[in-house]
Design an enzyme around this catalytic site. Structure first.
Site, mmCIF file in Angstrom:
data_model
loop_
_atom_site.group_PDB
_atom_site.id
_atom_site.type_symbol
_atom_site.label_atom_id
_atom_site.label_comp_id
_atom_site.label_asym_id
_atom_site.label_seq_id
_atom_site.Cartn_x
_atom_site.Cartn_y
_atom_site.Cartn_z
ATOM 1 N N TYR A 196 29.112 6.493 -56.029
ATOM 2 C CA TYR A 196 28.144 5.424 -55.728
ATOM 3 C C TYR A 196 28.115 5.144 -54.227
ATOM 4 O O TYR A 196 27.033 5.012 -53.632
ATOM 5 C CB TYR A 196 28.483 4.156 -56.514
ATOM 6 C CG TYR A 196 27.501 3.019 -56.281
ATOM 7 C CD1 TYR A 196 26.180 3.117 -56.712
ATOM 8 C CD2 TYR A 196 27.889 1.852 -55.614
ATOM 9 C CE1 TYR A 196 25.266 2.079 -56.490
ATOM 10 C CE2 TYR A 196 26.991 0.817 -55.393
ATOM 11 C CZ TYR A 196 25.684 0.930 -55.834
ATOM 12 O OH TYR A 196 24.781 -0.093 -55.607
ATOM 13 N N SER B 66 23.334 -0.948 -50.140
ATOM 14 C CA SER B 66 24.485 -1.716 -50.639
ATOM 15 C C SER B 66 25.542 -1.754 -49.552
ATOM 16 O O SER B 66 25.600 -0.854 -48.697
ATOM 17 C CB SER B 66 25.064 -1.024 -51.871
ATOM 18 O OG SER B 66 26.330 -1.575 -52.210
HETATM 19 P P1 NDP Z 1 19.696 -3.922 -62.418
HETATM 20 O O1 NDP Z 1 20.492 -3.005 -63.284
HETATM 21 O O2 NDP Z 1 19.456 -5.313 -62.891
HETATM 22 O O3 NDP Z 1 18.312 -3.253 -62.058
HETATM 23 C C1 NDP Z 1 18.198 -1.872 -61.790
HETATM 24 C C2 NDP Z 1 16.742 -1.483 -61.867
HETATM 25 O O4 NDP Z 1 16.650 -0.086 -61.554
HETATM 26 C C3 NDP Z 1 16.169 -1.674 -63.258
HETATM 27 O O5 NDP Z 1 14.875 -2.207 -63.158
HETATM 28 C C4 NDP Z 1 16.118 -0.258 -63.821
HETATM 29 O O6 NDP Z 1 14.979 -0.124 -64.688
HETATM 30 C C5 NDP Z 1 15.870 0.546 -62.551
HETATM 31 N N1 NDP Z 1 16.254 1.940 -62.738
HETATM 32 C C6 NDP Z 1 17.471 2.451 -63.018
HETATM 33 N N2 NDP Z 1 17.387 3.788 -63.197
HETATM 34 C C7 NDP Z 1 16.079 4.104 -63.035
HETATM 35 C C8 NDP Z 1 15.354 5.316 -63.113
HETATM 36 N N3 NDP Z 1 15.945 6.489 -63.408
HETATM 37 N N4 NDP Z 1 14.015 5.286 -62.885
HETATM 38 C C9 NDP Z 1 13.399 4.112 -62.594
HETATM 39 N N5 NDP Z 1 14.028 2.936 -62.521
HETATM 40 C C10 NDP Z 1 15.357 2.939 -62.733
HETATM 41 O O7 NDP Z 1 20.482 -3.944 -61.022
HETATM 42 P P2 NDP Z 1 20.131 -4.603 -59.605
HETATM 43 O O8 NDP Z 1 18.907 -5.367 -59.632
HETATM 44 O O9 NDP Z 1 21.373 -5.251 -59.155
HETATM 45 O O10 NDP Z 1 19.949 -3.271 -58.747
HETATM 46 C C11 NDP Z 1 18.843 -3.016 -57.923
HETATM 47 C C12 NDP Z 1 19.289 -2.186 -56.739
HETATM 48 O O11 NDP Z 1 20.231 -2.928 -55.971
HETATM 49 C C13 NDP Z 1 20.015 -0.881 -57.092
HETATM 50 O O12 NDP Z 1 19.595 0.106 -56.198
HETATM 51 C C14 NDP Z 1 21.480 -1.221 -56.886
HETATM 52 O O13 NDP Z 1 22.235 -0.074 -56.603
HETATM 53 C C15 NDP Z 1 21.386 -2.154 -55.713
HETATM 54 N N6 NDP Z 1 22.487 -3.071 -55.474
HETATM 55 C C16 NDP Z 1 22.953 -3.911 -56.444
HETATM 56 C C17 NDP Z 1 23.974 -4.806 -56.172
HETATM 57 C C18 NDP Z 1 24.565 -5.712 -57.204
HETATM 58 O O14 NDP Z 1 25.735 -6.142 -57.043
HETATM 59 N N7 NDP Z 1 23.834 -6.084 -58.239
HETATM 60 C C19 NDP Z 1 24.523 -4.916 -54.823
HETATM 61 C C20 NDP Z 1 23.978 -3.973 -53.880
HETATM 62 C C21 NDP Z 1 22.984 -3.123 -54.204
HETATM 63 P P3 NDP Z 1 14.933 0.719 -66.049
HETATM 64 O O15 NDP Z 1 16.321 0.745 -66.622
HETATM 65 O O16 NDP Z 1 13.951 -0.025 -66.884
HETATM 66 O O17 NDP Z 1 14.430 2.065 -65.631
HETATM 67 C C1 8X3 Z 2 26.751 -3.003 -55.561
HETATM 68 C C2 8X3 Z 2 27.816 -3.799 -54.892
HETATM 69 O O1 8X3 Z 2 30.261 -3.851 -54.247
HETATM 70 O O2 8X3 Z 2 29.733 -3.020 -56.457
HETATM 71 O O3 8X3 Z 2 26.160 -2.123 -54.689
HETATM 72 O O4 8X3 Z 2 29.275 -1.672 -54.562
HETATM 73 S S1 8X3 Z 2 29.329 -3.033 -55.044
#
Ligand code: NDP
Ligand code: 8X3
Length: 260
Positions: free
Chosen positions: A159, A146
């Protein structure tokens, strides 16, 4: 579809039940990859798996995976070993944020959850699968970080620390894997509209909507396209780091918002 060279490659995607992971599964499927999907919500994984087969994946399988639990990662890797002797890509995407408070109001359970799902998860999954990846030179670990790893922000200390940890792990692995033929890189997005904010704000839809108000954020598909591009480079090319943000977000604190 295009010449992405992903045909029949085995691709593990963690967190494939929503957001970036789901979009990547569908996109890689359309390019003929074989998908191995993990997350906790098995009903969602079942739907994504079926969609992958429809999109053209020669194989798509799923197994419950809780990356915060060593036993679950061990069970997942044993299950994978029973299905394929080789793996081409490990995409460590599972993760997210829990809560958004200043440190003096932070909760241990949120901090522990964030460190488990963003840091320990990557270490555990890499430990489990590096021996398998080493069998196939040109294989790759793609970690999803991120911009929070690079610019800490108020109320996001845990985070930001967790994603900085992910970046450090990626850089250390790049050194450790040098000479093995196993590639490793990180994709670090800025704000993208997925379930991320609903999870961070524990289901508070109003707070979640405010994050994206007046901006055109990245989509899950935008990030999946980046994963596909990284995975499609030839084996002698290692994409170490990608930072990607929506055009409206110049920096974490500098976001252009339209009023209507
Ligand atoms: P979502 O919440 O849509 O997806 C998160 C995914 O992670 C889900 O499939 C969830 O599945 C899985 N997950 C969470 N906890 C667990 C666990 N304990 N075990 C296995 N799987 C887990 O968010 P995003 O798609 O946005 O996030 C994906 C990645 O991108 C993350 O690492 C997030 O930090 C990162 N990110 C997101 C950004 C944003 O603005 N959206 C920006 C930058 C980075 P389930 O709950 O079914 O287990
Ligand atoms: C998710 C994006 O800007 O909320 O990683 O940290 S931010």
């Amino acid at each position: 579809m295009s010449n992405s060279n992903l045909k029949n490659k085995w691709v593990i995607i963690t967190g494939a039940s929503s957001g970036f992971g789901e979009a990547a599964a569908r996109l890689f499927a359309a390019h003929g990859a074989r998908l191995i999907l993990g997350a906790r919500r098995e009903d969602r994984l079942k739907n994504v798996t079926e969609a992958c087969i429809k999109a053209g994946a020669p194989a798509a399988i799923f197994h419950r995976l809780d990356v915060s639990q060593k036993a679950s990662v061990d069970a997942f890797s044993a299950w994978v070993a029973g299905r394929t002797p080789t793996v081409d890509f490990l995409i460590n995407n599972a993760g997210g944020a829990h809560g958004m408070e200043p440190v003096e109001l932070g909760r241990d359970e949120d901090w522990e959850a964030m460190l488990q799902i963003n840091v320990m998860s990557v270490l555990r999954m890499c430990r489990a699968f590096i021996p398998v990846l080493k069998k196939t030179p040109g294989s790759m670990i793609i970690n999803i970080g991120s911009i929070a790893a690079r610019v800490p922000y108020a109320n996001g200390a845990a985070y930001c620390a967790a994603k900085a940890g992910e970046l450090a792990i990626t850089k250390a692995l790049r050194l450790e894997l040098n000479g093995t033929g196993v590639r490793v890189g990180t994709i670090d997005p800025g704000m993208a509209e997925t379930e991320f904010s609903m999870v961070r704000f524990k289901g508070d839809a109003e707070k979640s909507a405010k994050v994206y108000a007046g901006v055109e954020p990245l989509t899950a598909e935008d990030v999946a396209e980046a994963m596909l591009w990284v995975a499609s480079r030839p084996p002698h090319v290692n994409i170490d780091e990608i930072v990607m943000k929506c055009t409206d977000q110049a920096e974490i604190y500098k976001t252009h918002r339209r009023s209507n």
